[in-house]
Design a protein around this motif. Structure first.
Motif, PDB file in Angstrom:
ATOM      1  N   UNK A  84       0.787  -1.253   0.063  1.00 44.05           N
ATOM      2  CA  UNK A  84       0.007   0.053   0.103  1.00 44.05           C
ATOM      3  C   UNK A  84       0.919   1.145  -0.033  1.00 44.05           C
ATOM      4  N   UNK A  85       1.993   1.322   0.504  1.00 45.97           N
ATOM      5  CA  UNK A  85       2.933   2.382   0.618  1.00 45.97           C
ATOM      6  C   UNK A  85       3.490   2.423  -0.734  1.00 45.97           C
ATOM      7  N   UNK A  86       3.627   1.616  -1.357  1.00 46.33           N
ATOM      8  CA  UNK A  86       4.593   1.583  -2.822  1.00 46.33           C
ATOM      9  C   UNK A  86       3.264   2.090  -3.467  1.00 46.33           C
ATOM     10  N   UNK A  87       2.070   1.661  -3.600  1.00 45.03           N
ATOM     11  CA  UNK A  87       1.106   2.318  -4.444  1.00 45.03           C
ATOM     12  C   UNK A  87       0.865   3.758  -4.060  1.00 45.03           C
ATOM     13  N   UNK A  88       0.837   4.352  -2.768  1.00 46.97           N
ATOM     14  CA  UNK A  88       0.934   5.602  -2.422  1.00 46.97           C
ATOM     15  C   UNK A  88       2.064   6.699  -3.114  1.00 46.97           C
ATOM     16  N   UNK A  89       3.281   6.030  -3.001  1.00 42.67           N
ATOM     17  CA  UNK A  89       4.576   6.578  -3.759  1.00 42.67           C
ATOM     18  C   UNK A  89       4.108   6.733  -5.320  1.00 42.67           C
ATOM     19  N   UNK A  90       3.933   5.629  -5.847  1.00 43.74           N
ATOM     20  CA  UNK A  90       3.401   5.761  -7.244  1.00 43.74           C
ATOM     21  C   UNK A  90       2.388   6.653  -7.568  1.00 43.74           C
ATOM     22  N   UNK A  91       1.324   6.851  -6.893  1.00 40.65           N
ATOM     23  CA  UNK A  91       0.134   7.807  -7.305  1.00 40.65           C
ATOM     24  C   UNK A  91       0.844   9.298  -6.975  1.00 40.65           C
ATOM     25  N   UNK A  92       1.411   9.606  -6.003  1.00 37.31           N
ATOM     26  CA  UNK A  92       1.934  10.908  -5.521  1.00 37.31           C
ATOM     27  C   UNK A  92       2.909  11.030  -6.352  1.00 37.31           C
ATOM     28  N   UNK A  93       3.870  10.501  -6.655  1.00 38.27           N
ATOM     29  CA  UNK A  93       4.921  10.576  -8.112  1.00 38.27           C
ATOM     30  C   UNK A  93       4.310  10.905  -9.216  1.00 38.27           C
ATOM     31  N   UNK A  94       3.366  10.080  -9.708  1.00 40.72           N
ATOM     32  CA  UNK A  94       2.874  10.426 -10.839  1.00 40.72           C
ATOM     33  C   UNK A  94       1.954  11.713 -10.883  1.00 40.72           C
ATOM     34  N   UNK A  95       1.375  11.960  -9.996  1.00 39.03           N
ATOM     35  CA  UNK A  95       0.709  13.471 -10.075  1.00 39.03           C
ATOM     36  C   UNK A  95       1.528  14.369 -10.051  1.00 39.03           C
ATOM     37  N   UNK A  96       2.586  14.624  -9.171  1.00 38.36           N
ATOM     38  CA  UNK A  96       3.443  15.561  -9.040  1.00 38.36           C
ATOM     39  C   UNK A  96       4.301  15.827 -10.235  1.00 38.36           C
ATOM     40  N   UNK A  97       4.499  14.534 -10.905  1.00 36.16           N
ATOM     41  CA  UNK A  97       5.492  14.604 -12.114  1.00 36.16           C
ATOM     42  C   UNK A  97       4.663  15.183 -13.122  1.00 36.16           C
ATOM     43  N   UNK A  98       3.323  14.730 -13.335  1.00 32.62           N
ATOM     44  CA  UNK A  98       2.438  15.209 -14.353  1.00 32.62           C
ATOM     45  C   UNK A  98       2.221  16.678 -14.397  1.00 32.62           C
ATOM     46  N   UNK A  99       2.050  17.293 -12.731  1.00 34.36           N
ATOM     47  CA  UNK A  99       1.942  18.717 -12.797  1.00 34.36           C
ATOM     48  C   UNK A  99       3.151  19.500 -13.104  1.00 34.36           C
ATOM     49  N   UNK A 100       4.440  18.794 -12.682  1.00 31.21           N
ATOM     50  CA  UNK A 100       5.892  19.543 -13.263  1.00 31.21           C
ATOM     51  C   UNK A 100       5.766  19.442 -14.621  1.00 31.21           C
ATOM     52  N   UNK A 101       5.446  18.405 -15.240  1.00 30.64           N
ATOM     53  CA  UNK A 101       5.697  18.370 -16.724  1.00 30.64           C
ATOM     54  C   UNK A 101       4.798  19.508 -17.540  1.00 30.64           C
ATOM     55  N   UNK A 102       3.618  19.536 -17.081  1.00 27.58           N
ATOM     56  CA  UNK A 102       2.732  20.789 -17.466  1.00 27.58           C
ATOM     57  C   UNK A 102       3.494  22.030 -17.351  1.00 27.58           C
ATOM     58  N   UNK A 103       4.169  22.232 -16.290  1.00 28.11           N
ATOM     59  CA  UNK A 103       4.855  23.558 -16.103  1.00 28.11           C
ATOM     60  C   UNK A 103       6.131  23.434 -16.779  1.00 28.11           C
ATOM     61  N   UNK A 104       6.848  22.646 -17.017  1.00 30.88           N
ATOM     62  CA  UNK A 104       8.279  22.546 -17.597  1.00 30.88           C
ATOM     63  C   UNK A 104       8.217  22.100 -18.952  1.00 30.88           C
ATOM     64  N   UNK A 105       7.198  21.698 -19.528  1.00 35.29           N
ATOM     65  CA  UNK A 105       7.378  21.129 -20.803  1.00 35.29           C
ATOM     66  C   UNK A 105       7.835  19.661 -20.862  1.00 35.29           C
ATOM     67  N   UNK A 106       8.189  19.389 -22.031  1.00 31.52           N
ATOM     68  CA  UNK A 106       8.900  17.945 -22.497  1.00 31.52           C
ATOM     69  C   UNK A 106       9.962  17.382 -21.531  1.00 31.52           C
ATOM     70  N   UNK A 107       9.664  16.200 -20.912  1.00 28.62           N
ATOM     71  CA  UNK A 107      10.812  15.774 -20.011  1.00 28.62           C
ATOM     72  C   UNK A 107      12.186  15.403 -20.638  1.00 28.62           C
ATOM     73  N   UNK A 108      11.935  15.421 -22.102  1.00 28.39           N
ATOM     74  CA  UNK A 108      13.143  14.983 -22.819  1.00 28.39           C
ATOM     75  C   UNK A 108      14.065  16.118 -23.567  1.00 28.39           C
ATOM     76  N   UNK A 109      14.302  17.189 -22.770  1.00 27.30           N
ATOM     77  CA  UNK A 109      14.836  18.564 -23.365  1.00 27.30           C
ATOM     78  C   UNK A 109      16.161  18.476 -22.846  1.00 27.30           C
ATOM     79  N   UNK A 110      17.061  18.920 -23.429  1.00 24.86           N
ATOM     80  CA  UNK A 110      18.584  19.287 -22.922  1.00 24.86           C
ATOM     81  C   UNK A 110      18.555  19.872 -21.556  1.00 24.86           C
TER      82      UNK A 110
END
Length: 138
Positions: A93-119
């Motif tokens: 259950x802890x792993x599931x929490x980590x995955x959900x939180x990381x996924x949501x925060x990384x999506x939000x950061x991706x929206x703010x910063x653009x593509x994750x594959x830039x130099x």
């Protein structure tokens, strides 16, 4: 140097603002989140390692872990190599929490910063990693 200090302060507040609603929705405090993230790296961790990593006093770290164990996000087991030591592990259950939180925060950061594959993103990640690994000793 004041510019860097102000930037780090703003970054700290931005991280807290991004994480707090997501971790709170999962029922996890900021300190609890730090412990879960540490445990997600694998292997069991001693209470001393947890306290050191989170920069919490040992009694506070113990209370944080107690809450995670009560919520079934982590569990304790005797160290197979030293039966006097108890190690804390991430539960499913802890792993599931980590995955959900990381996924949501990384999506939000991706929206703010653009593509994750830039130099630029790669360079930013390297700089933040260097800063995090060395720490800022004053």
């Amino acid at each position: 140097m004041t510019g860097l200090v102000e930037l780090l302060d703003r970054l700290d507040r931005a991280v807290a603002a991004a994480l707090s609603p997501v971790t709170s929705a999962e029922g996890v405090s900021r300190d609890g989140w730090r412990v879960l993230l540490m445990l997600a790296r694998g292997g069991g961790r001693s209470m001393g390692e947890i306290a050191s990593h989170t920069a919490l006093p040992a009694p506070t770290a113990t209370r944080v872990v107690d809450r995670l164990v009560a919520a079934k996000l982590a569990y304790r087991r005797t160290d197979p190599e030293d039966r006097r030591r108890v190690l804390v592990h991430l539960a499913a259950d802890g792993r599931a929490v980590v995955e959900r939180v990381c996924g949501r925060v990384e999506r939000r950061a991706g929206e703010a910063l653009g593509s994750p594959h830039t130099p630029e993103r790669a360079q930013l990640a390297e700089l933040l990693e260097a800063l995090a690994c060395q720490g800022v000793n004053v």
